[in-house]
Design an enzyme around this catalytic site. Structure first.
Site, short mmCIF file in Angstrom:
data_model
loop_
_atom_site.label_atom_id
_atom_site.label_comp_id
_atom_site.label_asym_id
_atom_site.label_seq_id
_atom_site.Cartn_x
_atom_site.Cartn_y
_atom_site.Cartn_z
N ASP A 12 24.27 -26.49 15.72
CA ASP A 12 23.32 -26.08 16.75
C ASP A 12 22.61 -27.35 17.22
OD1 ASP A 12 21.54 -24.36 18.19
OD2 ASP A 12 21.77 -22.88 16.58
N ASP B 150 21.25 -25.19 22.32
CA ASP B 150 20.09 -24.30 22.34
C ASP B 150 19.35 -24.39 23.68
OD1 ASP B 150 18.20 -22.70 20.51
OD2 ASP B 150 16.86 -24.20 21.35
N HIS C 64 20.83 -14.47 15.68
CA HIS C 64 19.59 -14.58 14.90
C HIS C 64 18.35 -14.26 15.74
CE1 HIS C 64 19.90 -18.14 17.25
NE2 HIS C 64 18.69 -18.53 16.91
N ASP C 65 18.53 -13.97 17.03
CA ASP C 65 17.38 -13.71 17.91
C ASP C 65 17.25 -12.25 18.29
OD1 ASP C 65 16.55 -16.36 18.06
OD2 ASP C 65 17.84 -16.81 19.76
N GLU D 227 23.63 -21.90 25.26
CA GLU D 227 22.76 -20.72 25.31
C GLU D 227 22.02 -20.83 26.64
OE1 GLU D 227 19.04 -18.54 23.04
OE2 GLU D 227 19.04 -20.68 23.44
C1 GLC Z 1 16.80 -20.44 21.20
C2 GLC Z 1 17.06 -20.06 19.76
C3 GLC Z 1 15.82 -19.45 19.19
C4 GLC Z 1 14.71 -20.47 19.25
C5 GLC Z 1 14.54 -21.03 20.66
C6 GLC Z 1 13.72 -22.28 20.64
O1 GLC Z 1 16.56 -19.35 22.00
O2 GLC Z 1 18.17 -19.21 19.68
O3 GLC Z 1 15.99 -19.00 17.88
O4 GLC Z 1 13.52 -19.91 18.82
O5 GLC Z 1 15.75 -21.36 21.26
O6 GLC Z 1 14.46 -23.34 20.10
#
Ligand code: GLC
Length: 635
Positions: A180, A281, A407-408, A336
């Site tokens: 990540d 991310d 995980h979100d 993402e």
């Molecule tokens: C992304 C991650 C999340 C995190 C955010 C800030 O959305 O998936 O878990 O809190 O970025 O890094």
């Protein structure tokens, strides 16, 4: 060039406008064909505020913002299709949340030794690559998504030697590893930020987004994703810094070439260690087009004021191309990208544009008009609609990422149907859809066991900063503690972050010590029991992954929706190289009529032991179609 004199019909030539119009139409809940209506097509943009009247506040400002956004891609040619075959298109990638996967040193926190211990488990079950949520040194304000040192391992997770061993052990098993990469922001404890605060004129003075306030107010009205304003004042500099996430996650200033050099250096470092790919991310937020105030109406609609200035910033493509040519090379990249639409995704991922390989789109995770914090029963017809949209010709240009959990998000099975009697059926239904879809498949730890949401008893059991901040904000704004708790419980990311359930022993066999977060229903759902049971969700995943590996048609094959207009069933064919498959899924908890097909079919997999006349609740079947040329036209 798009101006206020441009007509709605002409806008459809523009990729961004197509995405935005499609979104608006969906939000408004009107028929998509409205955009083709001659009266609507003939409208000049300048006329829209008059029509909108009082229904939309600041309509002319919204139009101006949109025009600016559309013009970013005005004249951009649509990218062409690509049928290249790559390992990552065929991969079944398993996401590990290291803190909760397996504790290898008995301190109640998962770690790299724990992951190494479980590699044979992962290999047996069939996954071909791992994506690890961040493993770098971090003060853990956001569980590792706040990086203090990109070249060191989080102490609780182990050492660099453990990371090297993990990479080696994976490669020995012919498996790959994806890290990540969190580079929209760092931790406020990163040495760059500490130096940036102390030495505004020094080498890191301009590494973050610093601005003077407006009198006693922050530089603009943007809101943070984790509650409150997106700016924090630092008295030493007499300036504010931008943080789209928590205060401890300051946004990097990507306009500074030295920041980009450093990011390339981090990528080189991990590629040098043998890492095969990166999950990027919140990568679509790295370019901020301007720091002007966000439009309150757009902010209200999308939940976060300011987002139109950075969800698809004007230098995003440029930065991604730079990273690809200078650092990523042929490493796999998945971005993402919350909020981007299909046309934007084509521009971000088409092979010919050499930016990203694929992105996570989140459209399918919630029903229209619903958010993660709403208490509602997810209607699977929405999943069907979203998949039908991306699996056909669209996927020729923009290879999709296929997933329903990470995980979100709370667990998908709970969102669809929380009743225990349907749990395994729904979990297996999802497995069928994911593993016969056209795209790279991502599974999240525990999904292979049919994990569901956890019955947290109160806010003291929650660990996630997002949940804690939201609860605090709600109660401080006068919402009753009961209502605030219900809201947080619905959408909390902690549901997916409880320890992996290995056995029914104490602490689910995750650790011998009390874990950092409570354990879920280990007695009814754990890997040891499921691996022994041929009818378990785990066994279904194992069978379906093997089926996908054996038949490239399930990865690359043409996707043909069938009986698409019928609600409550999701049917499609996949075909490639003389092989043809048919998938049929009942999207409801009722028995329904089965769409008829002609031709010989051999049942390869079903989530039911025996077939009935129609489709039983949540029934999901995969058939091999005997005669590829048979007439399969709809009856
Ligand atoms: C992304 C991650 C999340 C995190 C955010 C800030 O959305 O998936 O878990 O809190 O970025 O890094």
């Amino acid at each position: 060039m798009i101006t206020s004199e441009t007509r709605v019909g002409e806008l459809l030539q523009n990729p961004i406008a197509r995405d935005v119009l499609a979104q608006l139409v969906q939000y408004a809940g009107v028929n998509e064909r409205i955009i083709q209506n001659p009266i609507v097509k003939g409208l000049k943009l300048s006329a829209i505020p008059k029509f909108a009247g009082k229904a939309i506040r600041n309509a002319d400002q919204i139009i101006d913002t949109m025009i600016e956004l559309f013009n970013q891609e005005d004249g951009t040619a649509s990218p062409g299709p690509s049928s290249e075959r790559y390992w990552w298109k065929e991969a079944v990638i398993y996401q590990i949340y290291p803190r909760s996967f397996k504790d290898g040193n008995d301190d109640g926190i998962g770690d790299l030794r724990g992951i190494i211990e479980k590699l044979d488990y992962l290999h047996t079950f069939g996954v071909t690559a791992l994506w690890l949520s961040p493993i770098y040194d971090s003060p853990n304000d956001d569980n590792g998504y706040d990086v203090r040192d990109y070249r060191a391992i989080m102490t609780e997770f182990g050492t660099m030697a453990d990371a090297e061993e993990l990479i080696e052990q994976l490669h020995k098993r012919n498996m790959r590893i994806i890290l990540d990469l969190v580079v929209n922001h760092t931790s406020d404890e990163h040495e760059w930020f500490i130096d940036s605060v102390k030495n505004p004129q020094g080498p890191h003075g301009d590494y973050y987004v610093w601005r003077r306030g407006k009198g006693v107010l922050p530089p603009n009205n943007w809101l943070s994703f984790f509650s409150g304003p997106a700016w924090e004042k630092v008295d030493d500099r007499d300036e504010y810094y931008l943080h789209l996430f928590s205060k401890k996650q300051p946004d990097l200033n990507w306009e500074n070439p030295a920041v980009r050099d450093d990011v390339c250096g981090i990528i080189d470092f991990w590629r040098g260690k043998g890492v095969d790919g990166f999950r990027l991310d919140a990568i679509n937020y790295i370019s901020k087009t301007s720091l002007a105030d966000g439009n309150e109406t757009i902010g209200g609609l999308l939940g976060f004021t300011g987002i139109e200035h950075y969800f698809y910033g004007n230098r995003l493509h440029e930065y991604l191309r730079e990273l690809r040519s200078r650092a990523f090379g042929d490493s796999f990249t998945v971005g993402e990208t919350p909020g981007t639409g299909p046309e934007m995704n084509k521009l971000l991922t088409a092979d010919s544009r050499r930016e990203l390989n694929t992105v996570f789109s989140f459209d399918h995770l919630e029903n229209l008009g619903k958010s993660r914090f709403d208490d509602y029963r997810y209607n699977l017809n929405h999943l069907k609609k979203c998949f039908n949209r991306i699996e056909g010709p669209y996927a020729d240009v923009a290879w999709p990422s296929i997933f329903v959990e990470n995980h979100d998000n709370p667990r998908m099975v709970s969102k669809i149907d929380p009743r225990e009697e349907y749990r395994d059926l729904v979990a297996k239904l999802l497995a069928v859809v994911l593993l016969t879809a056209r795209g790279t498949v991502f599974l999240y730890q525990g999904q292979e066991l049919g994990a569901v949401n956890v019955e947290f008893s109160d806010i003291s059991e929650m660990r996630d900063i997002e949940s804690l901040n939201r609860y605090r904000d709600l109660t401080e704004s006068g919402v009753s503690p009961e209502t605030a708790w219900k809201t947080v419980l619905c959408g909390s990311r902690d549901h997916a972050r409880t320890p992996m359930q290995w056995t029914n022993e104490a602490y689910a066999g995750f650790s011998v010590r009390e874990p950092w977060i409570r354990v879920g229903d280990k007695d009814v759902c754990n890997a040891a029991d499921e691996m022994r049971d041929e009818t378990s969700v785990w066994s279904a995943y194992q069978t379906l992954i093997a089926l996908r590996k054996e038949h490239p048609a399930l990865v690359y094959g043409r996707f043909e929706p069938y009986a698409a207009a019928k609600d409550d069933v999701f049917c499609y064919f996949r075909e490639d190289g003389g092989e043809r498959f048919y998938v049929e899924v009942n999207l409801t908890a009722r028995s329904i009529r089965q769409p008829r097909t002609k031709g010989a079919m051999e049942l390869l997999y079903s989530n039911y032991m025996a077939q009935g006349d129609g489709l039983q609740p949540y029934e999901a079947n995969i058939y091999r179609v005997g005669a590829p040329q048979a007439d399969l036209s709809e009856e």
